[in-house]
Design an enzyme around this catalytic site. Structure first.
Site, PDB file in Angstrom:
ATOM      1  N   SER A 172      39.697  -6.853 -37.724  1.00  0.00           N
ATOM      2  CA  SER A 172      38.760  -6.631 -38.823  1.00  0.00           C
ATOM      3  C   SER A 172      39.295  -5.484 -39.673  1.00  0.00           C
ATOM      4  O   SER A 172      40.465  -5.470 -40.041  1.00  0.00           O
ATOM      5  CB  SER A 172      37.358  -6.330 -38.269  1.00  0.00           C
ATOM      6  N   TYR A 186      35.427  -8.485 -49.630  1.00  0.00           N
ATOM      7  CA  TYR A 186      36.257  -8.182 -48.457  1.00  0.00           C
ATOM      8  C   TYR A 186      35.408  -7.733 -47.268  1.00  0.00           C
ATOM      9  O   TYR A 186      35.548  -8.254 -46.158  1.00  0.00           O
ATOM     10  CB  TYR A 186      37.272  -7.107 -48.832  1.00  0.00           C
ATOM     11  N   LYS A 190      34.904  -9.401 -43.370  1.00  0.00           N
ATOM     12  CA  LYS A 190      35.299  -8.661 -42.173  1.00  0.00           C
ATOM     13  C   LYS A 190      34.106  -8.346 -41.279  1.00  0.00           C
ATOM     14  O   LYS A 190      34.238  -8.282 -40.047  1.00  0.00           O
ATOM     15  CB  LYS A 190      36.025  -7.370 -42.580  1.00  0.00           C
TER      16      LYS A 190
END
Length: 332
Positions: A172, A186, A190
């Site tokens: 991650s 983003y 993650k």
């Protein structure tokens, strides 16, 4: 009375330390193990492959670019410790078609044996203000960063369950622990890995399979260099509040935590603090780890509030500066 309470606490802590090794998973031995690394042609993925190869593992590298894969293969092979080790390269996009990914994993297992450890390192990043990002970026990042980890994991899990052993790593990011300015696409992709890792660990723990989710900070990789080109000023300034890590350092820590069966893998003091702060209902692999999280939570939350205040200050300053520039442009 105070002395009695203190003695009880000390005895309780000592008991936990004694019991802790009994509930910790048995470390995975890498010599002779088959390790699959997606996104293994560069950056953290390549360094993880090198670290495992140095310890005697057989490696399957999975990535899209065949040329980069072959270059990475040559670099990794320089670190062999015996003549039997093999580096297998397979070119495929792990985020597009589950059937293709499943076939790739079957090919790898036919040549190098069952997968002992899968490292999901394929990923990408796009930064920008929420309203400025094209909507397809949200879809693309979720496909690559999330589904690109789901597909390979799904392809290896049945065999791991049958063998009653295995390790699966999800790479991650610290942006997968807290949402940051410019990372709406983003961070969300993650963060999704965290939910996947926690739910999957609960399912597979009875089969002696352990999940590790790694939260590396900004790392000096080709992907990071590309990401910097489009970062908003606010995001750049926030990123500069922490140091840039070397991919080799990150890789060593991830491999260590994965082989030990640790659920969380973090780098440096900031990473340790974030992992403790965001542990929530995450599993622990030792009572000691749980105790550390309990003891440090209040202090780390206090420190985090100062960080958040500084981030807000950076964003306000950038906003004021932008407003001034726009005013000057209008009057010019």
């Amino acid at each position: 009375m105070l002395l009695l309470a203190a003695a009880f606490i000390v005895a309780f802590v000592l008991l936990l330390y004694m019991v802790s090794p009994l509930i910790s998973p048995k470390p995975l031995a890498l010599p002779g193990a088959h390790v699959v690394v997606t996104g293994g042609s560069s950056g953290i993925g390549k360094c993880i492959a090198i670290e495992c190869y140095k310890q005697g593992a057989f490696i399957t590298l999975v990535a899209r670019d065949e040329n980069k894969l072959l270059q990475a293969k040559k670099e990794i092979e320089k670190h062999s410790i015996n003549d039997k080790q093999v580096v297998l390269c397979i070119s495929v996009d792990v985020s597009q078609d589950y059937g293709q990914v499943e076939n790739v994993i079957k090919q790898a297992q036919e040549k190098l044996g069952p997968v002992d450890m899968l490292v999901n390192c394929a990923g990408t990043s796009v930064s920008g203000k929420f309203e400025d990002l094209e909507i397809n970026y949200f879809e693309r990042l979720m496909n690559i960063n999330y589904l690109g980890s789901v597909y390979p994991s799904r392809a290896v899990i049945t065999t791991m369950k049958e063998r009653r052993m295995g390790r699966i790593v999800f790479v991650s990011s610290q942006a997968g622990q807290l949402g940051l300015f410019g990372f709406t696409a983003y961070s969300s992709s993650k963060f999704a890995l965290r939910g996947l890792a926690e739910a999957l660990q609960m399912e597979v723990k009875p089969y002696n399979i352990y999940i590790t989710i790694a939260y590396p900070p900004d790392t000096d990789t080709p992907g990071f260099a590309e990401e910097k080109k489009t970062k908003p000023l606010e995001t750049q300034l926030i990123s500069e509040t922490s140091s840039l890590c070397k991919p080799e350092q990150v890789a060593k820590q991830i491999v260590k935590d994965a082989t030990q069966g640790n659920f969380n893998s973090s780098i440096g003091s900031d990473g340790y603090m974030l992992s403790s702060l965001t542990c929530g209902m995450s599993p622990v692999t030792s009572i000691t780890e749980g105790l550390q999280q309990i003891v440090t939570m209040g202090l780390f939350r206090t420190i985090a509030l100062f960080y958040l205040g500084s981030f807000d200050s950076i964003i306000r300053r950038c906003m004021i500066q932008k407003a001034k520039s726009e005013t000057v442009d209008k009057t010019a």
